[in-house]
Structure formats: C-alpha cells, structure tokens
Design a protein around this motif. Structure first.
Motif, mmCIF file in Angstrom:
data_model
loop_
_atom_site.group_PDB
_atom_site.id
_atom_site.type_symbol
_atom_site.label_atom_id
_atom_site.label_comp_id
_atom_site.label_asym_id
_atom_site.label_seq_id
_atom_site.Cartn_x
_atom_site.Cartn_y
_atom_site.Cartn_z
ATOM 1 N N ARG A 273 -64.960 -6.372 15.229
ATOM 2 C CA ARG A 273 -66.396 -6.113 15.383
ATOM 3 C C ARG A 273 -67.005 -7.216 16.231
ATOM 4 N N ASP A 274 -67.893 -6.843 17.145
ATOM 5 C CA ASP A 274 -68.667 -7.802 17.926
ATOM 6 C C ASP A 274 -70.123 -7.632 17.500
ATOM 7 N N ASN A 275 -70.585 -8.528 16.663
ATOM 8 C CA ASN A 275 -71.940 -8.379 16.123
ATOM 9 C C ASN A 275 -73.006 -8.493 17.212
ATOM 10 N N ALA A 276 -72.763 -9.326 18.183
ATOM 11 C CA ALA A 276 -73.749 -9.506 19.254
ATOM 12 C C ALA A 276 -73.963 -8.214 20.044
ATOM 13 N N LYS A 277 -72.902 -7.420 20.154
ATOM 14 C CA LYS A 277 -72.992 -6.153 20.885
ATOM 15 C C LYS A 277 -73.174 -4.959 19.951
ATOM 16 N N ASN A 278 -73.205 -5.258 18.636
ATOM 17 C CA ASN A 278 -73.334 -4.191 17.639
ATOM 18 C C ASN A 278 -72.284 -3.102 17.866
ATOM 19 N N THR A 279 -71.071 -3.556 18.089
ATOM 20 C CA THR A 279 -69.975 -2.668 18.468
ATOM 21 C C THR A 279 -68.742 -2.951 17.614
ATOM 22 N N MET A 280 -68.053 -1.893 17.244
ATOM 23 C CA MET A 280 -66.787 -1.993 16.515
ATOM 24 C C MET A 280 -65.682 -1.476 17.423
ATOM 25 N N PHE A 281 -64.525 -2.087 17.298
ATOM 26 C CA PHE A 281 -63.382 -1.717 18.135
ATOM 27 C C PHE A 281 -62.197 -1.310 17.266
ATOM 28 N N LEU A 282 -61.339 -0.510 17.853
ATOM 29 C CA LEU A 282 -60.053 -0.193 17.236
ATOM 30 C C LEU A 282 -58.990 -0.297 18.320
ATOM 31 N N GLN A 283 -58.184 -1.342 18.236
ATOM 32 C CA GLN A 283 -57.056 -1.500 19.150
ATOM 33 C C GLN A 283 -55.865 -0.782 18.551
ATOM 34 N N MET A 284 -55.334 0.168 19.268
ATOM 35 C CA MET A 284 -54.211 0.969 18.785
ATOM 36 C C MET A 284 -53.014 0.741 19.692
ATOM 37 N N ASN A 285 -51.946 0.223 19.108
ATOM 38 C CA ASN A 285 -50.716 -0.047 19.850
ATOM 39 C C ASN A 285 -49.572 0.802 19.303
ATOM 40 N N THR A 286 -48.532 0.896 20.086
ATOM 41 C CA THR A 286 -47.336 1.642 19.679
ATOM 42 C C THR A 286 -47.722 3.024 19.140
ATOM 43 N N LEU A 287 -48.502 3.711 19.925
ATOM 44 C CA LEU A 287 -49.007 5.012 19.483
ATOM 45 C C LEU A 287 -47.898 6.043 19.369
ATOM 46 N N LYS A 288 -48.055 6.927 18.390
ATOM 47 C CA LYS A 288 -47.083 7.975 18.107
ATOM 48 C C LYS A 288 -47.760 9.343 18.227
ATOM 49 N N PRO A 289 -46.986 10.380 18.466
ATOM 50 C CA PRO A 289 -47.596 11.717 18.547
ATOM 51 C C PRO A 289 -48.407 12.075 17.302
ATOM 52 N N GLU A 290 -47.988 11.588 16.146
ATOM 53 C CA GLU A 290 -48.715 11.894 14.905
ATOM 54 C C GLU A 290 -50.041 11.149 14.803
ATOM 55 N N ASP A 291 -50.333 10.275 15.752
ATOM 56 C CA ASP A 291 -51.652 9.633 15.805
ATOM 57 C C ASP A 291 -52.674 10.519 16.514
ATOM 58 N N THR A 292 -52.228 11.621 17.062
ATOM 59 C CA THR A 292 -53.140 12.535 17.742
ATOM 60 C C THR A 292 -54.177 13.084 16.769
ATOM 61 N N ALA A 293 -55.438 12.906 17.119
ATOM 62 C CA ALA A 293 -56.542 13.314 16.237
ATOM 63 C C ALA A 293 -57.862 13.014 16.929
ATOM 64 N N VAL A 294 -58.931 13.486 16.309
ATOM 65 C CA VAL A 294 -60.265 13.035 16.692
ATOM 66 C C VAL A 294 -60.594 11.825 15.821
ATOM 67 N N TYR A 295 -60.988 10.757 16.453
ATOM 68 C CA TYR A 295 -61.290 9.509 15.772
ATOM 69 C C TYR A 295 -62.812 9.348 15.666
ATOM 70 N N TYR A 296 -63.257 9.031 14.445
ATOM 71 C CA TYR A 296 -64.682 8.923 14.152
ATOM 72 C C TYR A 296 -65.040 7.521 13.678
ATOM 73 N N CYS A 297 -66.192 7.088 14.106
ATOM 74 C CA CYS A 297 -66.790 5.851 13.625
ATOM 75 C C CYS A 297 -67.682 6.201 12.433
ATOM 76 N N HIS A 298 -67.701 5.358 11.403
ATOM 77 C CA HIS A 298 -68.460 5.674 10.187
ATOM 78 C C HIS A 298 -69.003 4.402 9.563
ATOM 79 N N VAL A 299 -70.216 4.487 9.088
ATOM 80 C CA VAL A 299 -70.774 3.425 8.256
ATOM 81 C C VAL A 299 -70.540 3.852 6.817
ATOM 82 N N LEU A 300 -69.612 3.184 6.161
ATOM 83 C CA LEU A 300 -69.210 3.587 4.814
ATOM 84 C C LEU A 300 -70.382 3.496 3.856
#
Length: 113
Positions: free
Chosen positions: A71-98
């Motif tokens: 998270r970068d609080n100054a930019k009010n932005t959250m990140f998700l770094q995804m490495n070594t991706l697999k076919p089963e990672d295929t999906a729609v990815y959503y940001c959520h405030v729990l």
C-alpha cells in the motif's frame, strides 16, 4: 462517494508477472483493512491477499510466496505484485475495503500460453 479503480490486468504467459493497482477516492486506505479478491467463472469469489491499516498482510494458501500486497498511503493506492503466474490464477481481480460494501469494478487477469 467512494470509488475504487483497479488497473494492471491483462494477458500473461505462465510463469510471468503482473502488478495490479487499486486507487481509491472518497476513503483513506491508510485507515482501513483492504484487500484483493478474485473470481473465476463458475466459482465463488475468494480472498487473494489483505493488508491491515498497520501493515499486517495475509494471503490465500495458493498465493503464498508468489503474490505480494502493499500500500502507498500517499497515493491512496494498493498494489498486488503477482509472480510465477499459473493458468489457475486466471480470474477477475477485485479491490475491496473489508468490512464495508465498497468494491472496485474488477480487472481481468488471464494466464495462458
């Protein structure tokens, strides 16, 4: 009005990497428990990763060691770094405030050769 806008999705080959971003307006990420979820066709939405206001992170079992949430609080932005991706990672990815009703519109990630 709260808005969460994801970006960074796309098509990547197996073993590749992507970095997703979620920028918020109308709410401060620094004060909230936020995270990434994903949903593939015919499946339930599942937690990918979360980060508390104090920086504690949690990952779904299949993402541990491959994904990193930050998270970068100054930019009010959250990140998700995804490495070594697999076919089963295929999906729609959503940001959520729990613990709220706030969701982004989603960004498609497709892992395929």
């Amino acid at each position: 009005q709260v808005q969460l806008v994801e970006s960074g999705g796309g098509l990547v080959q197996p073993g590749g990497s992507l970095r997703l971003s979620c920028t918020a307006s109308g709410i401060l990420f620094a004060n909230n428990f936020i995270g990434w979820y994903r949903q593939a066709p015919g499946t339930q939405r599942e937690l990918v990763a979360s980060i508390t206001s104090s920086g504690t992170t949690h990952y779904g079992d299949s993402m541990k060691g491959r994904f990193t949430v930050s998270r970068d609080n100054a930019k009010n932005t959250m990140f998700l770094q995804m490495n070594t991706l697999k076919p089963e990672d295929t999906a729609v990815y959503y940001c959520h405030v729990l613990l709220t009703e706030y969701w982004g519109q989603g960004t498609q990630v497709t892992v395929s050769s």
